[in-house]
Design a protein around this motif. Sequence first.
Motif, PDB file in Angstrom:
ATOM      1  N   ASP A  41     -18.053  -1.558  -7.162  1.00  0.00           N
ATOM      2  CA  ASP A  41     -17.394  -2.778  -6.689  1.00  0.00           C
ATOM      3  C   ASP A  41     -15.950  -2.892  -7.158  1.00  0.00           C
ATOM      4  O   ASP A  41     -15.100  -3.380  -6.416  1.00  0.00           O
ATOM      5  CB  ASP A  41     -18.193  -3.997  -7.168  1.00  0.00           C
ATOM      6  CG  ASP A  41     -19.621  -3.958  -6.657  1.00  0.00           C
ATOM      7  OD1 ASP A  41     -19.811  -4.087  -5.430  1.00  0.00           O
ATOM      8  OD2 ASP A  41     -20.549  -3.773  -7.465  1.00  0.00           O
ATOM      9  N   TYR A  42     -15.685  -2.451  -8.391  1.00  0.00           N
ATOM     10  CA  TYR A  42     -14.333  -2.534  -8.939  1.00  0.00           C
ATOM     11  C   TYR A  42     -13.959  -1.197  -9.566  1.00  0.00           C
ATOM     12  O   TYR A  42     -14.774  -0.557 -10.228  1.00  0.00           O
ATOM     13  CB  TYR A  42     -14.243  -3.617 -10.025  1.00  0.00           C
ATOM     14  CG  TYR A  42     -14.513  -5.026  -9.553  1.00  0.00           C
ATOM     15  CD1 TYR A  42     -13.496  -5.827  -9.029  1.00  0.00           C
ATOM     16  CD2 TYR A  42     -15.792  -5.565  -9.655  1.00  0.00           C
ATOM     17  CE1 TYR A  42     -13.747  -7.127  -8.613  1.00  0.00           C
ATOM     18  CE2 TYR A  42     -16.054  -6.866  -9.235  1.00  0.00           C
ATOM     19  CZ  TYR A  42     -15.032  -7.639  -8.718  1.00  0.00           C
ATOM     20  OH  TYR A  42     -15.278  -8.928  -8.299  1.00  0.00           O
ATOM     21  N   HIS A  68     -14.796  -0.199   0.215  1.00  0.00           N
ATOM     22  CA  HIS A  68     -15.560  -1.265  -0.438  1.00  0.00           C
ATOM     23  C   HIS A  68     -14.939  -1.728  -1.750  1.00  0.00           C
ATOM     24  O   HIS A  68     -14.798  -2.918  -1.990  1.00  0.00           O
ATOM     25  CB  HIS A  68     -16.997  -0.810  -0.711  1.00  0.00           C
ATOM     26  CG  HIS A  68     -17.786  -1.810  -1.504  1.00  0.00           C
ATOM     27  ND1 HIS A  68     -18.293  -2.961  -0.957  1.00  0.00           N
ATOM     28  CD2 HIS A  68     -18.126  -1.850  -2.828  1.00  0.00           C
ATOM     29  CE1 HIS A  68     -18.916  -3.656  -1.885  1.00  0.00           C
ATOM     30  NE2 HIS A  68     -18.836  -3.007  -3.036  1.00  0.00           N
ATOM     31  N   ALA A  69     -14.586  -0.774  -2.604  1.00  0.00           N
ATOM     32  CA  ALA A  69     -14.147  -1.112  -3.959  1.00  0.00           C
ATOM     33  C   ALA A  69     -12.837  -1.889  -3.961  1.00  0.00           C
ATOM     34  O   ALA A  69     -11.958  -1.667  -3.132  1.00  0.00           O
ATOM     35  CB  ALA A  69     -13.993   0.160  -4.786  1.00  0.00           C
ATOM     36  N   LYS A  70     -12.732  -2.798  -4.932  1.00  0.00           N
ATOM     37  CA  LYS A  70     -11.489  -3.497  -5.197  1.00  0.00           C
ATOM     38  C   LYS A  70     -10.794  -2.808  -6.363  1.00  0.00           C
ATOM     39  O   LYS A  70     -11.415  -2.538  -7.390  1.00  0.00           O
ATOM     40  CB  LYS A  70     -11.744  -4.962  -5.548  1.00  0.00           C
ATOM     41  CG  LYS A  70     -12.352  -5.794  -4.431  1.00  0.00           C
ATOM     42  CD  LYS A  70     -12.575  -7.221  -4.913  1.00  0.00           C
ATOM     43  CE  LYS A  70     -13.213  -8.087  -3.848  1.00  0.00           C
ATOM     44  NZ  LYS A  70     -13.456  -9.472  -4.342  1.00  0.00           N
ATOM     45  N   LEU A  71      -9.500  -2.552  -6.211  1.00  0.00           N
ATOM     46  CA  LEU A  71      -8.734  -1.902  -7.268  1.00  0.00           C
ATOM     47  C   LEU A  71      -8.211  -2.953  -8.237  1.00  0.00           C
ATOM     48  O   LEU A  71      -7.685  -3.989  -7.821  1.00  0.00           O
ATOM     49  CB  LEU A  71      -7.575  -1.108  -6.677  1.00  0.00           C
ATOM     50  CG  LEU A  71      -6.840  -0.174  -7.639  1.00  0.00           C
ATOM     51  CD1 LEU A  71      -7.764   0.949  -8.101  1.00  0.00           C
ATOM     52  CD2 LEU A  71      -5.593   0.405  -6.976  1.00  0.00           C
ATOM     53  N   ASP A  97       0.415  -4.715  -7.009  1.00  0.00           N
ATOM     54  CA  ASP A  97      -0.104  -5.106  -5.699  1.00  0.00           C
ATOM     55  C   ASP A  97      -1.596  -4.817  -5.540  1.00  0.00           C
ATOM     56  O   ASP A  97      -2.064  -4.500  -4.445  1.00  0.00           O
ATOM     57  CB  ASP A  97       0.693  -4.399  -4.592  1.00  0.00           C
ATOM     58  CG  ASP A  97       0.568  -5.114  -3.253  1.00  0.00           C
ATOM     59  OD1 ASP A  97       0.407  -6.348  -3.257  1.00  0.00           O
ATOM     60  OD2 ASP A  97       0.638  -4.437  -2.209  1.00  0.00           O
ATOM     61  N   THR A  98      -2.347  -4.936  -6.620  1.00  0.00           N
ATOM     62  CA  THR A  98      -3.800  -4.767  -6.542  1.00  0.00           C
ATOM     63  C   THR A  98      -4.449  -6.130  -6.277  1.00  0.00           C
ATOM     64  O   THR A  98      -3.939  -7.157  -6.722  1.00  0.00           O
ATOM     65  CB  THR A  98      -4.363  -4.190  -7.846  1.00  0.00           C
ATOM     66  OG1 THR A  98      -4.013  -5.054  -8.935  1.00  0.00           O
ATOM     67  CG2 THR A  98      -3.787  -2.804  -8.107  1.00  0.00           C
TER      68      THR A  98
END
Length: 520
Positions: A41-42, A68-71, A97-98
């Motif tokens: 997820d992250y 899918h993943a958030k940086l 900018d994440t």
Amino acid sequence: MSSAVKIYDTTLRDGTQGEGISFSVTDKLLITEKLDQFGVDYIEGGFPGSNPRDITYFQEVRKLKLKHAKLAAFGSTRRAGIKASEDAQLKTLLDSDTPVVTIVGKTSTLHVTEILRTTLEENLAMIEDSVSYLVSQGREVIYDAEHFFDGYKLDPDYAFKTLAAVLRGGASNLTLCDTNGGTLVDDFKSIIARVVKEFGGDKVGVHCHNDSGLGVALTLAGIDAGAVLVQGTANGYGERTGNANLFTVLPSLFLKMNRTANCAKNLHELRELSLYFDELANLKPDTKAPYIGASAFAHKGGLHANAAQKVKSSYEHIDPSLVGNHTRVLVSDMAGRSSIAMKARELGFAIDEKDPAMKTLIDELKELEFRGYEFEAADASLKLLMSRALGQAKSFFEVEGYRVSVERRGSDTVSEATVKLKINGESLHTVAECTGPVGALDKALRLALENIYPQLKQLELRDYKVRILDSRAGANARTRVFIESGDGKDIWGTVGVSDNIIDASWEALTDAINYKLLQA
């Protein structure tokens, strides 16, 4: 209580603080894509602005199309005495900018007064201001409560005040960090339960280190106590003794604790993912790793192997295929007919344990083990041995002889190998030089064989180990040589034993080549 949890990978930040762990920008981008494909997820990418590598990474990672993943970019709360909007480090986090920013703040009164050298009140303001400012700029904020468990033991009221400040600022998650890795399971679980009761389970995460050997156990206990976000690293990489190993945590969560996450559907890719990380980190995989190690479902004793053949769950706590692993039978002088038959079938031979050839094969194996051979990590040599014993061997070349000389030339040492082979009735004589004698033998063999068997160009020697079997014999001691080889797709081991180290090396080396040719 919901069974869903969020998985937060911090390999690219906390994992790289481990001794001997270093990833290039290209490595970090490949890892980011791999973790996204796996479904975490992250993904915590590192400290923006802290070094040229991370600066470049955060510039290049914007080009990736994550599914899918958030940086997450990682940093800390603002400095004491200034506004959050004026803090250069917070500005760098925003410039990365994440979609997610993870910031660490102080929980322990000791760290506030002795490390930050500020007041307890100012620390609370630093936390709330920093979180609030980042949220106002459209970022999801995850807060890492550093030294939370040590801080809680010193002053639980103040530790809770720091968490309240985080939530007033609007963070999505309070991750409680056992930064020194010294908390025991009962204390950890009790404290997590109190935080969940006070602030709600949907807000709590856990971040554990392995200094007491409890990183995984603490993480699982935290989830059991109500936390919903797991932080950890691939293969347990991390500073000192490492972080909680995600590749042990995940199957325990999904297969034993009835929890789920987005990546649960890809659990069968876990072993492959672990090997991928070790390859990029240039580390030898841990064969003893739970779930995914090569030895995790290996059976050596005949009793165990026989039982596992009849009912796999009798000696295996899960189906190995669920994590991308498989059952292995280790052949040794403890092996019986069932073990040998299972191993033969694993290596591709159709044989029944009642076959008359079985006794001959077992006797030969036990004699070789008595002489110093070990086949547990040398499946390739074992397969060649079985193929000869069962009359299924193929001859790719015949060795007529070899010679190796070592010469000192000034400050350099040079080895020269001469090899004589016969292939399809034609004699070949090749000579090659290398620094070491084994390298020279390898080069001379390749010179003779690669034109006829071009697939050998893919072969590389990955590891070479020597074991003295009887040190009391001094320089005349019997020697066991183990060689690990690979071709970019598979890895295999071969073994040779002799009272001459060159002869033992030659045996392991020719087995490695014969095995590669057999697989073609």
